[in-house]
Design a protein around this motif. Structure first.
Motif, PDB file in Angstrom:
ATOM      1  N   ALA A  37     -14.472 -17.426 -21.297  1.00 18.72           N
ATOM      2  CA  ALA A  37     -13.013 -17.271 -21.257  1.00 18.72           C
ATOM      3  C   ALA A  37     -12.407 -17.352 -22.662  1.00 18.72           C
ATOM      4  CB  ALA A  37     -12.376 -18.303 -20.330  1.00 18.72           C
ATOM      5  N   ASP A  38     -13.067 -16.688 -23.606  1.00 15.91           N
ATOM      6  CA  ASP A  38     -12.615 -16.657 -24.992  1.00 15.91           C
ATOM      7  C   ASP A  38     -11.599 -15.529 -25.145  1.00 15.91           C
ATOM      8  OD1 ASP A  38     -12.285 -16.257 -27.739  1.00 15.91           O
ATOM      9  OD2 ASP A  38     -14.330 -16.900 -28.195  1.00 15.91           O
ATOM     10  N   ARG A  39     -10.335 -15.875 -25.093  1.00 17.76           N
ATOM     11  CA  ARG A  39      -9.274 -14.873 -25.128  1.00 17.76           C
ATOM     12  C   ARG A  39      -9.303 -14.046 -26.413  1.00 17.76           C
ATOM     13  NH1 ARG A  39      -4.294 -14.370 -22.492  1.00 17.76           N
ATOM     14  NH2 ARG A  39      -2.836 -13.032 -23.625  1.00 17.76           N
ATOM     15  N   ARG A  40      -9.486 -14.729 -27.549  1.00 17.19           N
ATOM     16  CA  ARG A  40      -9.446 -14.023 -28.817  1.00 17.19           C
ATOM     17  C   ARG A  40     -10.590 -13.028 -28.939  1.00 17.19           C
ATOM     18  NH1 ARG A  40      -6.717 -11.076 -31.488  1.00 17.19           N
ATOM     19  NH2 ARG A  40      -7.434 -10.700 -33.612  1.00 17.19           N
ATOM     20  N   ALA A  41     -11.768 -13.390 -28.416  1.00 19.32           N
ATOM     21  CA  ALA A  41     -12.892 -12.457 -28.450  1.00 19.32           C
ATOM     22  C   ALA A  41     -12.572 -11.200 -27.651  1.00 19.32           C
ATOM     23  CB  ALA A  41     -14.149 -13.125 -27.914  1.00 19.32           C
ATOM     24  N   ALA A  42     -11.967 -11.382 -26.489  1.00 18.74           N
ATOM     25  CA  ALA A  42     -11.592 -10.231 -25.661  1.00 18.74           C
ATOM     26  C   ALA A  42     -10.574  -9.352 -26.375  1.00 18.74           C
ATOM     27  CB  ALA A  42     -11.030 -10.709 -24.325  1.00 18.74           C
ATOM     28  N   GLU A  43      -9.580  -9.973 -26.971  1.00 20.24           N
ATOM     29  CA  GLU A  43      -8.546  -9.212 -27.674  1.00 20.24           C
ATOM     30  C   GLU A  43      -9.123  -8.441 -28.860  1.00 20.24           C
ATOM     31  OE1 GLU A  43      -4.681 -12.072 -26.661  1.00 20.24           O
ATOM     32  OE2 GLU A  43      -5.815 -12.359 -28.531  1.00 20.24           O
ATOM     33  N   THR A  44     -10.078  -9.051 -29.544  1.00 21.08           N
ATOM     34  CA  THR A  44     -10.701  -8.386 -30.689  1.00 21.08           C
ATOM     35  C   THR A  44     -11.444  -7.129 -30.261  1.00 21.08           C
ATOM     36  OG1 THR A  44     -10.924 -10.457 -31.911  1.00 21.08           O
ATOM     37  CG2 THR A  44     -12.370  -8.646 -32.565  1.00 21.08           C
ATOM     38  N   VAL A  45     -12.181  -7.212 -29.158  1.00 15.84           N
ATOM     39  CA  VAL A  45     -12.894  -6.043 -28.649  1.00 15.84           C
ATOM     40  C   VAL A  45     -11.919  -4.917 -28.332  1.00 15.84           C
ATOM     41  CG1 VAL A  45     -14.322  -5.146 -26.766  1.00 15.84           C
ATOM     42  CG2 VAL A  45     -14.812  -7.395 -27.741  1.00 15.84           C
ATOM     43  N   ILE A  46     -10.837  -5.283 -27.654  1.00 11.54           N
ATOM     44  CA  ILE A  46      -9.847  -4.279 -27.255  1.00 11.54           C
ATOM     45  C   ILE A  46      -9.186  -3.646 -28.480  1.00 11.54           C
ATOM     46  CG2 ILE A  46      -7.654  -3.948 -26.043  1.00 11.54           C
ATOM     47  CD1 ILE A  46      -8.647  -6.288 -24.157  1.00 11.54           C
ATOM     48  N   GLU A  47      -8.858  -4.467 -29.459  1.00  8.04           N
ATOM     49  CA  GLU A  47      -8.203  -3.958 -30.673  1.00  8.04           C
ATOM     50  C   GLU A  47      -9.126  -3.023 -31.455  1.00  8.04           C
ATOM     51  OE1 GLU A  47      -7.265  -7.550 -32.684  1.00  8.04           O
ATOM     52  OE2 GLU A  47      -5.638  -8.097 -31.305  1.00  8.04           O
ATOM     53  N   ARG A  48     -10.407  -3.355 -31.497  1.00  2.68           N
ATOM     54  CA  ARG A  48     -11.339  -2.596 -32.335  1.00  2.68           C
ATOM     55  C   ARG A  48     -11.954  -1.388 -31.636  1.00  2.68           C
ATOM     56  NH1 ARG A  48     -14.460  -7.416 -35.756  1.00  2.68           N
ATOM     57  NH2 ARG A  48     -12.610  -8.077 -36.922  1.00  2.68           N
TER      58      ARG A  48
END
Length: 218
Positions: A37-48
């Motif tokens: 449940a690492d929110r920042r990791a998920a957001e990074t994937v989506i951004e990149r």
């Protein structure tokens, strides 16, 4: 003119290696987001994900330019065809990592995968990572034997996929329909990631041998 073509072809090869490294990193981060449940990791994937799409467009543009200017034949033409096919598979692998990340983000702050399924998804992620590493390797240095290993890795992924369904369809499944649907889709994302890796490997075999493999992943 020949030296210029070789230099341009090397640029295309490096773009493909960069794509392979990008999709590997994306799926690794997406898996971390999924299991912890690492929110920042998920957001990074989506951004990149847009970065992988940009690399894909660069490959297409360079290949189309080379085809127009150089009119390659024989092995050079195979290299151009291979680059287009592999780039398309890698772009789709990036999309699949993006789907995993979005599922993790949608379920945040709770983990999207219940404890009973984490060992299976951990193994699926490890298999996907191993396949992504091999794709990067064979793109950097074409190797038909290493590319052919991807079929065996895909068999491992298929076995894990079947194991996942065995748990989901068990009479003692306690988490309800919504969680089961999430797990089904997630399993499909990893399974398709592996299929596209196999496709990429088969295109590399075609590049080296000039022969299309008798079978192809979905």
């Amino acid at each position: 003119m020949r030296d210029e073509f070789r230099a341009d072809l090397q640029i295309v090869s490096q773009l493909l290696v960069d794509m392979a490294e990008g999709v590997r990193a994306a799926m690794r981060q997406a898996t971390r987001a999924l299991l912890t449940a690492d929110r920042r990791a998920a957001e990074t994937v989506i951004e990149r994900d847009a970065e992988i799409d940009d690399l894909y467009r660069h490959v297409e543009e360079r290949v189309c330019d080379l085809l127009a200017r150089q009119a390659p034949v024989a092995s050079d033409l195979r290299a151009m065809i291979t680059a287009l096919h592999v780039a398309a598979d890698l772009e789709r692998m990036g999309d699949l990592a993006d789907h995993v990340a979005k599922t993790a983000l949608r379920r945040h702050p709770s983990p999207a995968v219940p404890a009973e399924l984490r060992p299976i998804f951990t193994d699926m992620a490890a298999t996907a990572d191993r396949m992504a590493v091999k794709i990067g390797s064979v793109l950097a240095k074409p190797d038909a034997d290493l590319a052919a290993e991807l079929d065996r890795d895909d068999d491992t992924m298929d076995d894990l996929h079947r194991s996942l369904f065995g748990v989901l369809l068990g009479e003692d499944w306690p988490y309800g329909v919504e969680t089961a649907i999430d797990a089904t889709l997630l399993g499909r994302f990893y399974e398709r990631f592996a299929d596209h890796a196999v496709n990429s490997g088969e295109h590399v075999v075609y590049l080296i041998t000039g022969q299309t493999p008798p079978t192809s992943a979905g």
